[in-house]
Motif scaffolding. Structure first.
Motif, PDB file in Angstrom:
ATOM      1  N   ALA A  99       0.748  -1.158   0.047  1.00  0.00           N
ATOM      2  CA  ALA A  99       0.090   0.061   0.045  1.00  0.00           C
ATOM      3  C   ALA A  99       0.763   1.244   0.001  1.00  0.00           C
ATOM      4  O   ALA A  99       0.451   2.228  -0.649  1.00  0.00           O
ATOM      5  CB  ALA A  99      -0.961   0.104   1.281  1.00  0.00           C
ATOM      6  N   ILE A 100       1.925   1.151   0.747  1.00  0.00           N
ATOM      7  CA  ILE A 100       2.769   2.378   0.713  1.00  0.00           C
ATOM      8  C   ILE A 100       3.288   2.627  -0.735  1.00  0.00           C
ATOM      9  O   ILE A 100       3.421   3.709  -1.055  1.00  0.00           O
ATOM     10  CB  ILE A 100       3.963   2.068   1.735  1.00  0.00           C
ATOM     11  CG1 ILE A 100       3.486   2.222   3.086  1.00  0.00           C
ATOM     12  CG2 ILE A 100       5.188   3.147   1.614  1.00  0.00           C
ATOM     13  CD1 ILE A 100       4.637   2.042   4.145  1.00  0.00           C
ATOM     14  N   ALA A 130       1.213   7.197  -6.517  1.00  0.00           N
ATOM     15  CA  ALA A 130       0.101   8.345  -6.727  1.00  0.00           C
ATOM     16  C   ALA A 130       0.428   9.692  -6.463  1.00  0.00           C
ATOM     17  O   ALA A 130       0.358  10.449  -7.040  1.00  0.00           O
ATOM     18  CB  ALA A 130      -1.071   7.862  -5.695  1.00  0.00           C
ATOM     19  N   GLY A 131       1.203   9.885  -5.130  1.00  0.00           N
ATOM     20  CA  GLY A 131       1.889  10.791  -4.889  1.00  0.00           C
ATOM     21  C   GLY A 131       2.737  11.682  -5.865  1.00  0.00           C
ATOM     22  O   GLY A 131       2.766  12.858  -5.959  1.00  0.00           O
ATOM     23  N   ALA A 159      -3.494   0.441   6.688  1.00  0.00           N
ATOM     24  CA  ALA A 159      -4.255   1.675   6.237  1.00  0.00           C
ATOM     25  C   ALA A 159      -2.670   2.446   5.836  1.00  0.00           C
ATOM     26  O   ALA A 159      -1.746   2.519   6.487  1.00  0.00           O
ATOM     27  CB  ALA A 159      -4.834   2.567   7.319  1.00  0.00           C
ATOM     28  N   VAL A 160      -2.938   3.440   5.073  1.00  0.00           N
ATOM     29  CA  VAL A 160      -1.703   4.517   4.596  1.00  0.00           C
ATOM     30  C   VAL A 160      -2.522   5.704   4.171  1.00  0.00           C
ATOM     31  O   VAL A 160      -3.556   5.441   3.439  1.00  0.00           O
ATOM     32  CB  VAL A 160      -1.220   3.817   3.428  1.00  0.00           C
ATOM     33  CG1 VAL A 160      -0.162   4.981   3.091  1.00  0.00           C
ATOM     34  CG2 VAL A 160      -0.119   2.404   3.567  1.00  0.00           C
ATOM     35  N   VAL A 161      -2.195   6.727   4.837  1.00  0.00           N
ATOM     36  CA  VAL A 161      -2.568   8.050   4.378  1.00  0.00           C
ATOM     37  C   VAL A 161      -0.901   8.689   4.113  1.00  0.00           C
ATOM     38  O   VAL A 161      -0.036   8.651   4.916  1.00  0.00           O
ATOM     39  CB  VAL A 161      -3.065   8.855   5.436  1.00  0.00           C
ATOM     40  CG1 VAL A 161      -3.367  10.052   5.006  1.00  0.00           C
ATOM     41  CG2 VAL A 161      -4.726   7.912   5.609  1.00  0.00           C
ATOM     42  N   TYR A 162      -1.144   9.207   2.819  1.00  0.00           N
ATOM     43  CA  TYR A 162       0.223  10.175   2.347  1.00  0.00           C
ATOM     44  C   TYR A 162       0.016  11.116   2.219  1.00  0.00           C
ATOM     45  O   TYR A 162      -0.724  11.517   1.184  1.00  0.00           O
ATOM     46  CB  TYR A 162       0.883   9.024   1.178  1.00  0.00           C
ATOM     47  CG  TYR A 162       2.133   9.592   0.684  1.00  0.00           C
ATOM     48  CD1 TYR A 162       3.145   9.966   1.514  1.00  0.00           C
ATOM     49  CD2 TYR A 162       2.445   9.863  -0.708  1.00  0.00           C
ATOM     50  CE1 TYR A 162       4.269  10.447   0.857  1.00  0.00           C
ATOM     51  CE2 TYR A 162       3.582  10.372  -1.104  1.00  0.00           C
ATOM     52  CZ  TYR A 162       4.525  10.449  -0.298  1.00  0.00           C
ATOM     53  OH  TYR A 162       5.616  11.135  -1.081  1.00  0.00           O
ATOM     54  N   LEU A 169       4.336  10.152   6.130  1.00  0.00           N
ATOM     55  CA  LEU A 169       3.650   8.804   5.626  1.00  0.00           C
ATOM     56  C   LEU A 169       2.843   8.275   6.783  1.00  0.00           C
ATOM     57  O   LEU A 169       3.744   7.828   7.895  1.00  0.00           O
ATOM     58  CB  LEU A 169       4.560   7.821   5.066  1.00  0.00           C
ATOM     59  CG  LEU A 169       4.077   6.420   4.471  1.00  0.00           C
ATOM     60  CD1 LEU A 169       3.196   6.660   3.394  1.00  0.00           C
ATOM     61  CD2 LEU A 169       5.270   5.743   4.087  1.00  0.00           C
ATOM     62  N   TYR A 170       1.656   8.249   6.899  1.00  0.00           N
ATOM     63  CA  TYR A 170       0.905   7.578   8.076  1.00  0.00           C
ATOM     64  C   TYR A 170       0.374   6.209   7.582  1.00  0.00           C
ATOM     65  O   TYR A 170       0.168   5.941   6.762  1.00  0.00           O
ATOM     66  CB  TYR A 170      -0.338   8.224   8.382  1.00  0.00           C
ATOM     67  CG  TYR A 170      -0.044   9.897   8.536  1.00  0.00           C
ATOM     68  CD1 TYR A 170      -0.152  10.382  10.108  1.00  0.00           C
ATOM     69  CD2 TYR A 170      -0.060  10.807   7.778  1.00  0.00           C
ATOM     70  CE1 TYR A 170       0.239  11.476  10.236  1.00  0.00           C
ATOM     71  CE2 TYR A 170       0.060  12.087   7.943  1.00  0.00           C
ATOM     72  CZ  TYR A 170       0.021  12.488   9.112  1.00  0.00           C
ATOM     73  OH  TYR A 170       0.638  13.922   9.461  1.00  0.00           O
ATOM     74  N   THR A 171       0.981   5.229   8.691  1.00  0.00           N
ATOM     75  CA  THR A 171       0.606   3.843   8.490  1.00  0.00           C
ATOM     76  C   THR A 171       0.091   2.838   9.668  1.00  0.00           C
ATOM     77  O   THR A 171       0.299   3.496  10.640  1.00  0.00           O
ATOM     78  CB  THR A 171       2.035   3.140   7.950  1.00  0.00           C
ATOM     79  OG1 THR A 171       2.986   2.973   8.788  1.00  0.00           O
ATOM     80  CG2 THR A 171       2.438   3.595   6.713  1.00  0.00           C
ATOM     81  N   ALA A 172      -0.866   2.213   9.353  1.00  0.00           N
ATOM     82  CA  ALA A 172      -1.373   1.342  10.504  1.00  0.00           C
ATOM     83  C   ALA A 172      -1.557  -0.145   9.909  1.00  0.00           C
ATOM     84  O   ALA A 172      -1.934  -0.136   8.891  1.00  0.00           O
ATOM     85  CB  ALA A 172      -2.331   1.871  11.045  1.00  0.00           C
TER      86      ALA A 172
END
Length: 265
Positions: free
Chosen positions: A8-9, A15-16, A112-115, A122-125
Motif C-alpha cells: 500500500a505504501i 500516486a503521490g 491503512a496508509v495516508v500519504y 507517511l501515516y501507516t497502520a
C-alpha cells in the motif's frame, strides 16, 4: 513492516508522484463537475489508475472500492481507495491533500496508509500492530476534556440536508473548545487525530474512501471512532466522530441533542 502495508505504501507513493507532477501546472489540468461542489480531474483518475495497477500486480483477486472508478470485484478482501482526498484544495493550489488507501478483510479494517506528498509524511497502520508517522509511533492526544481542545471537522458541502443540525453542533463545539479547524482533507484530518495534532474530529456525509484509512490509524493509535450515536455503523451512516475516549465521549454529548432520526439511522 507488515508486507501488505508495504504494498500500500508503494501504491500511495506512486500516486503521490502523479499529484506532484501536475501540481505546478494546475492551469492545464482538465476538470469535470460530478455534482454540486464535487469535482474530478485527470489527476484524480491518473493517480487512481496507478494505485490500482500496483495493488492488482500483487493482489489480482482482491476487490476494490475506489472514489472514481467505483466498486470492482467481490470477495473477502477489499481495498478502499481515495487517490486524491482534498480535490478542491488541490485544484486551488491549497497545500492540504492526501492519498488514502485501506484494506478491509471480511468488513474489518486491516491496514491503512495516508500519504501527504507535499510534506513527505507517511501515516501507516496494521491491525494489532499500532500506527506510525514515518518511523515514529503514534498515540492520540491525552487531553481529558474538551476544555482547551482543538477539534477538526468538515463542512457538509455536497449534501446539505442536515446543515442546520451540523451548524448546531458547530456552535456548541465552538463554545466548548479552544477552536475548530477545517483543512479540507478528511483522511489527513483523521491522521492528525492519530498523531495528537488535533484532539478530535467529526463530519457528516463522508464516503468510505474518505475515512477508511484514517479510522484504522486512530484506533491503532489508541483512539475511538464511532458513528454520531456512538455506535459502530459509521461505514453504513458515513457520519463519524473520533478522538481519545474522554474527548470522544464529550463530543458525543454535544452532538446528541442535534441528531434527527435520519442522522441516528
Amino acid at each position: 513492516m507488515n508486507p501488505t502495508v508495504n504494498i500500500a505504501i508503494r501504491a500511495a507513493r506512486a500516486a503521490g508522484k502523479v499529484l506532484l507532477r501536475y501540481y505546478d501546472r494546475l492551469d492545464q489540468v482538465k476538470v469535470q463537475t460530478k455534482s454540486r461542489n464535487d469535482f474530478v480531474s485527470e489527476v484524480d483518475r491518473s493517480a487512481e489508475q496507478v494505485i490500482i495497477q500496483e495493488l492488482r500486480a500483487r493482489f489480482p483477486s482482491h476487490a476494490i472500492l475506489a472514489e472514481e472508478s467505483g466498486a470492482q470485484g467481490e470477495g473477502d478482501y477489499q481495498w478502499v481507495i481515495d487517490p486524491l482526498d482534498g480535490t478542491a484544495n488541490y485544484l486551488h493550489g491549497f497545500p492540504q491533500f492526501s492519498v488514502s488507501i485501506a484494506l478491509r478483510v471480511r468488513g474489518q479494517l486491516e491496514c491503512a496508509v495516508v500519504y501527504d506528498p507535499l510534506r513527505e509524511e507517511l501515516y501507516t497502520a496494521a491491525r494489532g500492530e499500532g500506527a506510525q508517522l514515518n518511523d515514529r509511533r503514534l498515540r492520540v492526544a491525552g487531553r481529558p476534556s474538551l476544555d482547551g481542545a482543538l477539534i477538526g471537522t468538515g463542512f457538509p458541502f455536497r449534501d446539505q440536508r442536515h446543515i442546520d443540525a451540523y451548524l448546531g453542533m458547530f456552535k456548541d463545539m465552538t463554545l466548548s473548545t479552544a477552536g475548530l479547524r477545517r483543512p479540507g482533507s478528511a483522511a489527513l484530518d483523521l491522521a492528525y487525530v492519530a498523531a495528537g495534532r488535533t484532539d478530535g474530529f467529526w463530519e457528516l456525509g463522508l464516503s468510505p474512501w474518505d475515512f477508511a484509512a484514517g479510522a484504522l490509524l486512530i484506533t491503532e493509535a489508541g483512539g475511538t471512532v464511532t458513528d454520531l450515536s456512538g455506535g459502530t455503523r459509521y461505514f453504513d451512516t458515513c457520519n463519524l466522530v473520533a478522538g481519545n475516549l474522554k474527548v470522544h465521549q464529550a463530543m458525543l454529548e454535544l452532538i446528541g441533542p442535534h441528531l434527527s432520526d435520519a442522522l441516528r439511522a
